[in-house]
Enzyme design. Sequence first.
Site, short mmCIF file in Angstrom:
data_model
loop_
_atom_site.label_atom_id
_atom_site.label_comp_id
_atom_site.label_asym_id
_atom_site.label_seq_id
_atom_site.Cartn_x
_atom_site.Cartn_y
_atom_site.Cartn_z
N CYS A 16 0.85 -1.18 0.00
CA CYS A 16 0.00 0.00 0.00
C CYS A 16 0.89 1.24 0.00
O CYS A 16 1.90 1.28 0.69
CB CYS A 16 -0.96 0.10 1.18
SG CYS A 16 -2.22 -1.15 1.19
N ARG B 24 3.96 -0.66 -4.77
CA ARG B 24 3.64 -1.10 -3.41
C ARG B 24 2.26 -1.75 -3.32
O ARG B 24 1.89 -2.28 -2.27
CB ARG B 24 3.68 0.11 -2.46
CG ARG B 24 5.05 0.72 -2.33
CD ARG B 24 4.99 1.88 -1.38
NE ARG B 24 4.73 1.42 -0.03
CZ ARG B 24 5.67 1.24 0.89
NH1 ARG B 24 6.92 1.48 0.60
NH2 ARG B 24 5.36 0.83 2.09
N TRP C 184 -2.89 -2.60 -1.77
CA TRP C 184 -2.65 -4.04 -1.86
C TRP C 184 -3.61 -4.65 -0.84
O TRP C 184 -3.45 -4.44 0.37
CB TRP C 184 -1.20 -4.36 -1.53
CG TRP C 184 -0.86 -5.80 -1.72
CD1 TRP C 184 -0.45 -6.40 -2.88
CD2 TRP C 184 -0.86 -6.83 -0.73
NE1 TRP C 184 -0.21 -7.74 -2.66
CE2 TRP C 184 -0.47 -8.03 -1.35
CE3 TRP C 184 -1.18 -6.85 0.63
CZ2 TRP C 184 -0.37 -9.24 -0.68
CZ3 TRP C 184 -1.09 -8.07 1.30
CH2 TRP C 184 -0.69 -9.25 0.65
N ASN D 241 -2.08 2.44 5.52
CA ASN D 241 -1.23 1.31 5.15
C ASN D 241 -1.01 0.52 6.43
O ASN D 241 -0.55 1.08 7.42
CB ASN D 241 0.09 1.87 4.59
CG ASN D 241 1.13 0.80 4.34
OD1 ASN D 241 0.82 -0.38 4.28
ND2 ASN D 241 2.38 1.22 4.19
N GLY D 242 -1.37 -0.76 6.43
CA GLY D 242 -1.19 -1.57 7.64
C GLY D 242 -2.42 -2.42 7.89
O GLY D 242 -3.28 -2.58 7.00
N GLU E 170 17.14 -18.40 -5.57
CA GLU E 170 16.79 -17.08 -6.08
C GLU E 170 16.31 -17.18 -7.54
O GLU E 170 15.35 -16.52 -7.93
CB GLU E 170 17.99 -16.14 -5.94
CG GLU E 170 17.82 -14.75 -6.48
CD GLU E 170 16.69 -13.96 -5.83
OE1 GLU E 170 16.10 -14.43 -4.85
OE2 GLU E 170 16.39 -12.87 -6.35
N LYS F 29 12.69 -15.90 -8.85
CA LYS F 29 12.51 -14.93 -9.96
C LYS F 29 11.57 -15.53 -11.00
O LYS F 29 10.66 -14.88 -11.50
CB LYS F 29 13.84 -14.59 -10.65
CG LYS F 29 14.84 -13.74 -9.92
CD LYS F 29 14.38 -12.38 -9.54
CE LYS F 29 13.61 -12.39 -8.27
NZ LYS F 29 14.07 -11.85 -7.08
N GLU G 26 7.82 -15.81 -9.67
CA GLU G 26 7.07 -14.60 -9.33
C GLU G 26 6.73 -13.74 -10.54
O GLU G 26 5.72 -13.05 -10.53
CB GLU G 26 7.77 -13.79 -8.23
CG GLU G 26 9.03 -13.10 -8.61
CD GLU G 26 9.66 -12.37 -7.44
OE1 GLU G 26 8.97 -11.90 -6.54
OE2 GLU G 26 10.90 -12.27 -7.43
N HIS H 49 16.98 -37.73 -4.04
CA HIS H 49 16.15 -37.98 -2.85
C HIS H 49 14.69 -37.62 -3.09
O HIS H 49 13.96 -37.35 -2.14
CB HIS H 49 16.73 -37.24 -1.65
CG HIS H 49 18.14 -37.62 -1.36
ND1 HIS H 49 18.48 -38.84 -0.82
CD2 HIS H 49 19.31 -37.00 -1.62
CE1 HIS H 49 19.80 -38.92 -0.72
NE2 HIS H 49 20.32 -37.80 -1.20
N LYS I 48 5.71 -4.76 -3.58
CA LYS I 48 7.03 -4.61 -2.98
C LYS I 48 6.88 -4.06 -1.57
O LYS I 48 5.91 -3.39 -1.27
CB LYS I 48 7.85 -3.64 -3.82
CG LYS I 48 9.34 -3.87 -3.68
CD LYS I 48 10.09 -3.37 -4.85
CE LYS I 48 11.57 -3.63 -4.70
NZ LYS I 48 11.97 -4.95 -5.17
#
Length: 616
Positions: free
Chosen positions: A2, A27, A75, A101-102, A489, A493, A496, A512, A611
Amino acid sequence: MCGIVAYLGEKEAQPLLLHGLRRLEYRGYDSSGIAVVDRRGRLHVVKRKGRISELERVLGSCPLTGTLGISHTRWATHGIPSDANAHPHCDQSGRLALVHNGVIENYQNLRQKLLDLGHSFQSETDTEILAHLIGHYYDQLPEGDPDRLENAVRAALKEVIGTYGIAVIHADHPDLLIGARRGSPLILGIGLGEYFLSSDVTAVCVGAQKVVYLNDGDIVTIGRHSFHISSLLRDSVGFELSELELSEASAELGDYPHYMLKEIFEQPQAIRNAFRGRLDPEEGTAKLGGLHMSPHELLAIRRILIVGCGTARHAGIVGEYLLESLAHIPVEVDYASEFRYRNAPIDEKAILIAVSQSGETADTLAAIREAKRRGLRVLGICNRVGSSVARETDGGVYMHAGPEIGVAATKSFVSQILIFVLLALLLGRLRYLSVGQGRAILEAIERLPDQVDEILQKAGLIQEMAQRYKEVRGFLFLGRQYQLGVALEGALKMKEITYIQAEGHPAAELKHGILALVDENTPTVFLCPRDGVYEKNLSNLQEIKARRGSVIAIATEGDTQIAKLADDVIYVPEAPEFLLPILTVVPLQLLAYYIAVALGRDVDKPRNLAKSVTVE
Ligand code: F6R
């Protein structure tokens, strides 16, 4: 997560708010909205589901005028993305508007209390409850109270359990903007005759020259010519005015189609920025003054705990191998979210290193607070100057990577690893490394920016490769030792931004269970540069080929053997194995990027993500 932008000044608020919102869109991008108080003291609110372009379209035909306003890009936490759930939200009177925001954790109780008082709600959000609660207290306070709105905000926030960064305006107060924060970032930007509030500095660099990073519990009351800060938690409040170091241009896209590509190509510079002024060739060591630790204290460290989330944790995994092999200190890496609730045994000779690009990730902050509560010294590795991680840790190292706006982290990963290299070198030189060994490491570090540049020249080749792999069902990413963090990583990438299922594993785990996933439609990206486990990797690679799996190998320049085994090879320059992750990750970023573009994905704003994850 947000984004908030608010403005009080002499200019029209709407264009500045929209400009700021575009900067903060990374955001959250479920919905957005704006509220402005016009010159006749009327409050106007416009909000829309979808991207900011949707809001701009509506406002384009019917702009809001006024020099006081608040805005938000969302968001979703409580309630689906919709016009009704978009911020700003109003109180019962419709004269007070708020962006948030929160997460208000006790919103159900507060909602019931307000329902009992006769309030009715338009949305499913926790934020609307807070707007009504402030409005409720505002109505209780005498009309003559000169601080009526501030006191109402204060009274309401005392009842709130949870996290918030908020901005509040009221039609009866066309010269007043109020902000408050607890657990979610909020920055006061100060320009010439104008003020901004924002969750991120990138949104205020259009007009502010100075900023105040508000602390948890702070309430800022802004008038047309002055502001004052008080606190819900403390009696006396000091604040620091900082110069705004970020330039307008550094947050621009320039000629790049996406921020992610821009940020991948900024990596040589990000690496230079991370080591500039920190190399000591004379002593063959690193200088990290921000740690605020004497050689004696550094020598006393017996154990290091590293916490972070997502990409930052992957950098921490590379950091674990670095610190253990160069400095011989036992290291443990944990998900910040797990450490926070795990009753991990710790001792006073341990330190905790928190890794975070944004410096605002809620889980990482919670882990820092838990470690501090237990008496640990906490260091931070973060990018955002003045962020909560920077302020709440005992010392640390800034990445200086510049703004990272693409939701998928790229340059922050290589910067974080480089900082771990510097830290391992510093601690190693206090213990086992000779000056000669230290100098050799410094020379290898200085070669990295050009080596990354060399890999970036292969972007065309990787783009062409992406066309051939874009239809696959899934990807495996395998690597050992220093390459394990890179494999994880690479998989992150890929999933996402392309939405293709991807898994990262230690290569030896193949037999395994993971081998069951290998088939013609599930290629493996195998990290097998020439390092201490090269031969072992080749055996694993053959096991995949024997099951008709295709392999994209990331290998060291000049390795002819691998070309005979793998279907595709992307070469990286030779480097000491502890620096190779900084090189081998680059092709993986480019591969994910070009596959995502080929599939028509929204690379910088992948679905469901945002983000800077400021909620737990
Ligand atoms: C992945 C990504 C996230 C972040 C994570 C931590 O591309 O960006 O996994 O790495 O949310 O964020 P910071 O580093 O800001 O704490």
